[in-house]
Design a protein around this motif. Structure first.
Motif, PDB file in Angstrom:
ATOM      1  N   PRO A 188      23.467  11.427 -20.684  1.00  0.00           N
ATOM      2  CA  PRO A 188      24.335  11.395 -19.502  1.00  0.00           C
ATOM      3  C   PRO A 188      24.156  10.153 -18.633  1.00  0.00           C
ATOM      4  CG  PRO A 188      22.549  12.977 -19.220  1.00  0.00           C
ATOM      5  CD  PRO A 188      22.527  12.562 -20.655  1.00  0.00           C
ATOM      6  N   HIS A 189      23.031   9.460 -18.761  1.00  0.00           N
ATOM      7  CA  HIS A 189      22.812   8.260 -17.962  1.00  0.00           C
ATOM      8  C   HIS A 189      23.320   6.985 -18.638  1.00  0.00           C
ATOM      9  CE1 HIS A 189      19.939  11.027 -16.031  1.00  0.00           C
ATOM     10  NE2 HIS A 189      20.131  10.296 -14.959  1.00  0.00           N
ATOM     11  N   CYS A 190      23.793   7.104 -19.873  1.00  0.00           N
ATOM     12  CA  CYS A 190      24.306   5.937 -20.592  1.00  0.00           C
ATOM     13  C   CYS A 190      25.767   5.710 -20.223  1.00  0.00           C
ATOM     14  CB  CYS A 190      24.168   6.124 -22.103  1.00  0.00           C
ATOM     15  SG  CYS A 190      24.702   4.679 -23.040  1.00  0.00           S
ATOM     16  N   LEU A 191      26.086   4.520 -19.742  1.00  0.00           N
ATOM     17  CA  LEU A 191      27.441   4.200 -19.281  1.00  0.00           C
ATOM     18  C   LEU A 191      28.202   3.357 -20.304  1.00  0.00           C
ATOM     19  CD1 LEU A 191      26.708   3.442 -15.515  1.00  0.00           C
ATOM     20  CD2 LEU A 191      26.957   5.642 -16.682  1.00  0.00           C
ATOM     21  N   PHE A 192      27.704   3.310 -21.522  1.00  0.00           N
ATOM     22  CA  PHE A 192      28.382   2.575 -22.593  1.00  0.00           C
ATOM     23  C   PHE A 192      29.751   3.178 -22.856  1.00  0.00           C
ATOM     24  CE2 PHE A 192      29.589   2.250 -27.057  1.00  0.00           C
ATOM     25  CZ  PHE A 192      29.445   0.893 -27.307  1.00  0.00           C
ATOM     26  N   SER A 193      30.730   2.311 -23.128  1.00  0.00           N
ATOM     27  CA  SER A 193      32.064   2.758 -23.510  1.00  0.00           C
ATOM     28  C   SER A 193      32.483   2.024 -24.779  1.00  0.00           C
ATOM     29  CB  SER A 193      33.067   2.465 -22.382  1.00  0.00           C
ATOM     30  OG  SER A 193      34.395   2.742 -22.804  1.00  0.00           O
ATOM     31  N   MET A 194      33.165   2.717 -25.682  1.00  0.00           N
ATOM     32  CA  MET A 194      33.620   2.107 -26.935  1.00  0.00           C
ATOM     33  C   MET A 194      34.619   0.979 -26.682  1.00  0.00           C
ATOM     34  SD  MET A 194      32.124   3.709 -29.537  1.00  0.00           S
ATOM     35  CE  MET A 194      33.160   3.660 -30.996  1.00  0.00           C
ATOM     36  N   GLY A 195      35.380   1.075 -25.609  1.00  0.00           N
ATOM     37  CA  GLY A 195      36.368   0.053 -25.292  1.00  0.00           C
ATOM     38  C   GLY A 195      37.690   0.271 -26.008  1.00  0.00           C
ATOM     39  N   ASP A 196      38.645  -0.594 -25.736  1.00  0.00           N
ATOM     40  CA  ASP A 196      39.990  -0.531 -26.295  1.00  0.00           C
ATOM     41  C   ASP A 196      39.928  -0.836 -27.793  1.00  0.00           C
ATOM     42  OD1 ASP A 196      42.659  -0.839 -27.011  1.00  0.00           O
ATOM     43  OD2 ASP A 196      43.201  -1.892 -25.174  1.00  0.00           O
ATOM     44  N   GLU A 197      40.479   0.055 -28.615  1.00  0.00           N
ATOM     45  CA  GLU A 197      40.464  -0.133 -30.062  1.00  0.00           C
ATOM     46  C   GLU A 197      41.289  -1.341 -30.488  1.00  0.00           C
ATOM     47  OE1 GLU A 197      41.671   3.405 -32.040  1.00  0.00           O
ATOM     48  OE2 GLU A 197      39.916   4.566 -31.415  1.00  0.00           O
ATOM     49  N   ALA A 198      42.228  -1.770 -29.650  1.00  0.00           N
ATOM     50  CA  ALA A 198      43.075  -2.921 -29.979  1.00  0.00           C
ATOM     51  C   ALA A 198      42.367  -4.249 -29.735  1.00  0.00           C
ATOM     52  CB  ALA A 198      44.370  -2.859 -29.172  1.00  0.00           C
ATOM     53  N   VAL A 199      41.192  -4.194 -29.109  1.00  0.00           N
ATOM     54  CA  VAL A 199      40.425  -5.402 -28.806  1.00  0.00           C
ATOM     55  C   VAL A 199      39.274  -5.507 -29.792  1.00  0.00           C
ATOM     56  CG1 VAL A 199      39.072  -6.611 -27.042  1.00  0.00           C
ATOM     57  CG2 VAL A 199      41.061  -5.244 -26.379  1.00  0.00           C
ATOM     58  N   ASP A 200      39.033  -6.700 -30.307  1.00  0.00           N
ATOM     59  CA  ASP A 200      37.984  -6.884 -31.310  1.00  0.00           C
ATOM     60  C   ASP A 200      36.615  -6.494 -30.767  1.00  0.00           C
ATOM     61  OD1 ASP A 200      39.927  -7.836 -32.972  1.00  0.00           O
ATOM     62  OD2 ASP A 200      39.332  -9.937 -32.863  1.00  0.00           O
ATOM     63  N   GLY A 201      35.800  -5.922 -31.646  1.00  0.00           N
ATOM     64  CA  GLY A 201      34.448  -5.535 -31.265  1.00  0.00           C
ATOM     65  C   GLY A 201      34.367  -4.097 -30.792  1.00  0.00           C
ATOM     66  N   VAL A 202      33.150  -3.646 -30.609  1.00  0.00           N
ATOM     67  CA  VAL A 202      32.877  -2.295 -30.104  1.00  0.00           C
ATOM     68  C   VAL A 202      32.050  -2.433 -28.832  1.00  0.00           C
ATOM     69  CG1 VAL A 202      31.746  -0.095 -30.575  1.00  0.00           C
ATOM     70  CG2 VAL A 202      32.886  -1.329 -32.434  1.00  0.00           C
ATOM     71  N   GLY A 203      32.577  -1.925 -27.723  1.00  0.00           N
ATOM     72  CA  GLY A 203      31.824  -1.980 -26.469  1.00  0.00           C
ATOM     73  C   GLY A 203      32.238  -3.108 -25.551  1.00  0.00           C
ATOM     74  N   ASN A 204      33.561  -3.324 -25.413  1.00  0.00           N
ATOM     75  CA  ASN A 204      34.073  -4.203 -24.363  1.00  0.00           C
ATOM     76  C   ASN A 204      34.501  -3.297 -23.209  1.00  0.00           C
ATOM     77  OD1 ASN A 204      34.139  -6.785 -25.999  1.00  0.00           O
ATOM     78  ND2 ASN A 204      35.555  -5.549 -27.214  1.00  0.00           N
ATOM     79  N   TYR A 205      33.809  -3.339 -22.108  1.00  0.00           N
ATOM     80  CA  TYR A 205      34.088  -2.400 -21.020  1.00  0.00           C
ATOM     81  C   TYR A 205      33.626  -2.986 -19.688  1.00  0.00           C
ATOM     82  CZ  TYR A 205      29.154  -1.071 -21.793  1.00  0.00           C
ATOM     83  OH  TYR A 205      27.787  -1.074 -21.946  1.00  0.00           O
ATOM     84  N   ILE A 206      33.935  -2.283 -18.612  1.00  0.00           N
ATOM     85  CA  ILE A 206      33.671  -2.775 -17.259  1.00  0.00           C
ATOM     86  C   ILE A 206      32.953  -1.704 -16.460  1.00  0.00           C
ATOM     87  CG2 ILE A 206      34.715  -3.726 -15.152  1.00  0.00           C
ATOM     88  CD1 ILE A 206      37.265  -4.235 -16.927  1.00  0.00           C
ATOM     89  N   ILE A 207      31.991  -2.131 -15.655  1.00  0.00           N
ATOM     90  CA  ILE A 207      31.358  -1.269 -14.660  1.00  0.00           C
ATOM     91  C   ILE A 207      31.561  -1.935 -13.302  1.00  0.00           C
ATOM     92  CG2 ILE A 207      29.175  -0.315 -13.816  1.00  0.00           C
ATOM     93  CD1 ILE A 207      28.241  -0.234 -16.738  1.00  0.00           C
ATOM     94  N   ASN A 208      32.116  -1.180 -12.360  1.00  0.00           N
ATOM     95  CA  ASN A 208      32.425  -1.741 -11.047  1.00  0.00           C
ATOM     96  C   ASN A 208      31.459  -1.261  -9.973  1.00  0.00           C
ATOM     97  OD1 ASN A 208      34.877  -3.285 -11.595  1.00  0.00           O
ATOM     98  ND2 ASN A 208      35.849  -1.308 -11.988  1.00  0.00           N
ATOM     99  N   VAL A 209      31.310  -2.085  -8.951  1.00  0.00           N
ATOM    100  CA  VAL A 209      30.578  -1.706  -7.742  1.00  0.00           C
ATOM    101  C   VAL A 209      31.550  -1.839  -6.577  1.00  0.00           C
ATOM    102  CG1 VAL A 209      28.574  -2.134  -6.279  1.00  0.00           C
ATOM    103  CG2 VAL A 209      28.451  -2.629  -8.745  1.00  0.00           C
ATOM    104  N   LYS A 210      31.705  -0.755  -5.822  1.00  0.00           N
ATOM    105  CA  LYS A 210      32.622  -0.739  -4.674  1.00  0.00           C
ATOM    106  C   LYS A 210      31.889  -0.347  -3.399  1.00  0.00           C
ATOM    107  CE  LYS A 210      36.912   0.650  -7.059  1.00  0.00           C
ATOM    108  NZ  LYS A 210      37.984   1.682  -7.121  1.00  0.00           N
ATOM    109  N   THR A 211      32.460  -0.725  -2.274  1.00  0.00           N
ATOM    110  CA  THR A 211      31.966  -0.229  -0.991  1.00  0.00           C
ATOM    111  C   THR A 211      32.572   1.158  -0.741  1.00  0.00           C
ATOM    112  OG1 THR A 211      33.797  -1.156   0.282  1.00  0.00           O
ATOM    113  CG2 THR A 211      31.863  -2.580  -0.079  1.00  0.00           C
TER     114      THR A 211
END
Length: 434
Positions: A188-211
Motif C-alpha cells: 500500500p505504500h508503493c506509489l508506482f504506476s504502470m503508466g499509459d500503455e500507448a507510451v513506450d516503457g513501463v512506469g512513466n508516471y507523475i507524483i504531485n505535491v500541492k498546497t
C-alpha cells in the motif's frame, strides 16, 4: 584365431542408447537446478528474516497521498516536502549474493529510518539477477524483498526501472514486475504506476505535491529509461537505450494538463530515471576538458565522477531531445539518475541540474563492498514556493544506525579517489577530479 566380428547396433538400439544418455543429462541438470533452487530459497528466507526485524519509521505527522483518476498520486503539504533518492540497490537474492544483499537492505533501512522522508524514489536496479554474481536468473525475489522492506518501514516509496531489473534472460518481464509493485493490497505504500500503455516503457508516471489551497508546488516525473539497444541484448557492449520520443511527448502533454489544473501556472518539476542522458556526458567532458573549471554551459555543484577509464559517464549514444524539452519547458529544474555506481557528481548544465544519486550497490561492481565513499543517498527538499535544495549523504555516518552492525570499509573508491578523512566527498573544489 578368427577375429571377433563387431556386432552393429540397429538404428533402434542406437536411438535407445542416445535417449538414455539424454535422460541422464537432463536428470543431472534437473538435480543441479533443484539444488540451486533449494539454496536460493534458503537465501531468500534469510533475507526476509532480516526484513522482519526492521521497525516502522516513527513520524510526528506523516503525509498520506491520494490517487487521482489517472492513477497518479498527490501529496498535500504546506511545508517542505522531503524526498530520499536511492539508486542501484542490487538485490541478487541468489546463493552467491545473500551476505551482500543483507548489507544493502541494512543500509537502506538505516538511511530511510534516520531521514524520515515523505517519499523515497528509487532510480532503478532494485534487483540484480546476473547469475555469475548473484547465482540466479530469477529477478522477482529481489524485487519482493525490497518491497517488503519498504512496507515494514511504512514509508511511501516509488521506483523506476533500471537496465538490470529485467534482463533478457530474467524469468520475469518489466510488465510482470510492474504489476507486482502495483499490488496495493500487498504494498500500500508503493506509489508506482504502470503508466499509459500507448507510451513506450513501463512506469512513466507523475507524483504531485500541492498546497492545501490546491496549488501544485512540484511535479515529480518518473521515466522508464529502458535497457539496451542496437542488438546489445545482454548489455555486454554498453549500448544503452534512452528515453523515447513518445515519452517526451507524454511529458509535454502532461505538463500542459498540469498547467491547466494549476490555473494556467506551469508547475515546477523534477525528473527521475536510471540511465544518465547524453547531455550528462557532454557536460562532464566539457567540465573535464576545461581543467575541471566552470564553463559558459557547465557549472560544478558537488561530488565526483570516479568511473574508471575514459568513458566515465555511461549514457546512451542516442539523443531524442529530452533535455531540450526540459530546458524549453521552464518547468523541470533538476534530473536525478543512477547507473554509474561510483559517480555522485552534480553539474548545472545551461541552468538544469544534472545529478547522480549515491549508489547502494555491494554486489555488481567487483569488490565494491569493501569501499564506502560512493555509498549513501541523496536528500531532496522541495519548497512550497517551488524551489529545490538537495545534497548527498554518505552512509558511514553515526546518524545512520542500522539493524545489524555496519561493515568495515575504506572511505575511498576502489579506483583511488580518497575522501581525505571526510565522510562526504562534496568539499571537492574541482582539482581532485584529476
Amino acid at each position: 584365431m578368427a577375429k571377433k566380428e563387431k556386432i552393429k547396433k540397429t538404428p533402434k538400439e542406437k536411438a535407445k542408447k542416445a535417449g538414455k544418455i539424454l535422460l541422464i543429462i537432463l536428470l543431472v541438470i534437473a538435480l543441479i537446478a533443484a539444488a540451486f533452487a533449494v539454496v536460493n530459497a534458503v537465501i531468500v528466507k534469510s533475507e526476509r528474516s532480516f526484513v522482519d526485524k526492521v521497525k516502522t519509521v516513527s513520524y510526528e505527522s506523516q503525509l498520506v497521498p491520494e490517487a487521482d483518476a489517472d492513477g497518479n498520486y498527490t501529496f498535500t503539504a504546506d511545508r517542505d516536502f522531503k524526498i530520499i533518492q536511492l539508486t542501484d540497490v542490487h538485490i541478487g537474492s541468489g546463493f552467491m549474493s545473500g551476505k551482500k544483499d543483507t548489507m544493502a537492505l541494512n543500509a537502506v533501512a538505516a538511511m530511510v529510518t534516520a531521514e524520515k522522508p515523505d517519499l523515497v524514489v528509487v532510480t532503478g536496479d532494485v534487483a540484480y539477477p546476473v547469475p555469475f554474481q548473484s547465482g540466479t536468473f530469477n529477478n522477482k525475489p529481489g524485487a519482493v524483498t525490497f518491497a517488503e522492506l519498504m512496507e515494514n518501514l511504512g514509508v511511501y516509496w516509488c521506483v523506476v526501472f533500471g537496465n538490470h531489473d529485467t534482463e533478457a534472460y530474467s524469468y520475469f518481464s518489466r510488465e510482470d514486475i510492474g504489476k507486482l509493485y502495483s499490488d496495493k493490497e500487498k504494498y500500500p505504500h508503493c506509489l508506482f504506476s504502470m503508466g499509459d500503455e500507448a507510451v513506450d516503457g513501463v512506469g512513466n508516471y507523475i507524483i504531485n505535491v500541492k498546497t492545501s489551497a490546491g496549488k501544485i508546488t512540484q511535479s515529480l516525473f518518473m521515466f522508464d529509461s529502458h535497457s539496451y539497444t542496437d542488438n546489445d541484448y545482454f548489455g555486454i557492449m554498453w549500448k544503452y537505450d534512452a528515453i523515447h520520443k513518445n515519452q517526451i511527448e507524454w511529458y509535454k502533454k502532461s505538463l500542459e494538463k498540469l498547467t491547466a489544473e494549476n490555473k494556467g501556472e506551469t508547475p515546477k518539476s523534477l525528473a527521475f530515471f536510471h540511465i544518465p542522458p547524453l547531455e550528462m556526458r557532454d557536460a562532464y567532458y566539457e567540465y573535464r576538458d576545461a581543467g575541471f573549471k566552470d564553463t559558459e554551459n557547465v557549472k560544478y555543484i558537488y561530488g565526483k565522477a570516479n568511473e574508471p577509464g575514459d568513458v566515465v559517464v555511461y549514457s546512451s549514444a542516442k539523443n531524442n531531445g529530452l533535455i531540450d524539452a526540459f530546458l524549453e519547458s521552464k518547468s523541470t529544474q533538476g534530473v536525478f539518475f543512477g547507473h554509474d555506481h561510483v559517480n555522485n557528481i552534480s553539474l548545472d548544465y545551461k541552468g538544469l541540474k544534472l545529478t547522480y544519486g549515491y549508489s547502494v550497490d555491494y554486489l555488481a561492481y567487483s569488490g565494491i563492498y569493501k569501499f564506502g565513499l560512493q555509498r549513501g543517498c541523496t536528500v531532496i527538499n522541495t519548497k512550497p514556493d517551488g524551489s529545490v535544495e538537495y545534497h548527498g549523504e554518505n552512509y558511514y555516518q553515526d546518524k545512520y544506525s542500522p539493524v545489524q552492525e555496519k561493515e568495515s570499509v575504506e572511505l575511498k573508491t576502489e579506483w583511488g579517489a580518497d575522501s581525505d578523512g571526510a565522510l562526504n566527498p562534496f568539499a571537492n573544489d574541482g582539482e581532485e577530479q584529476e
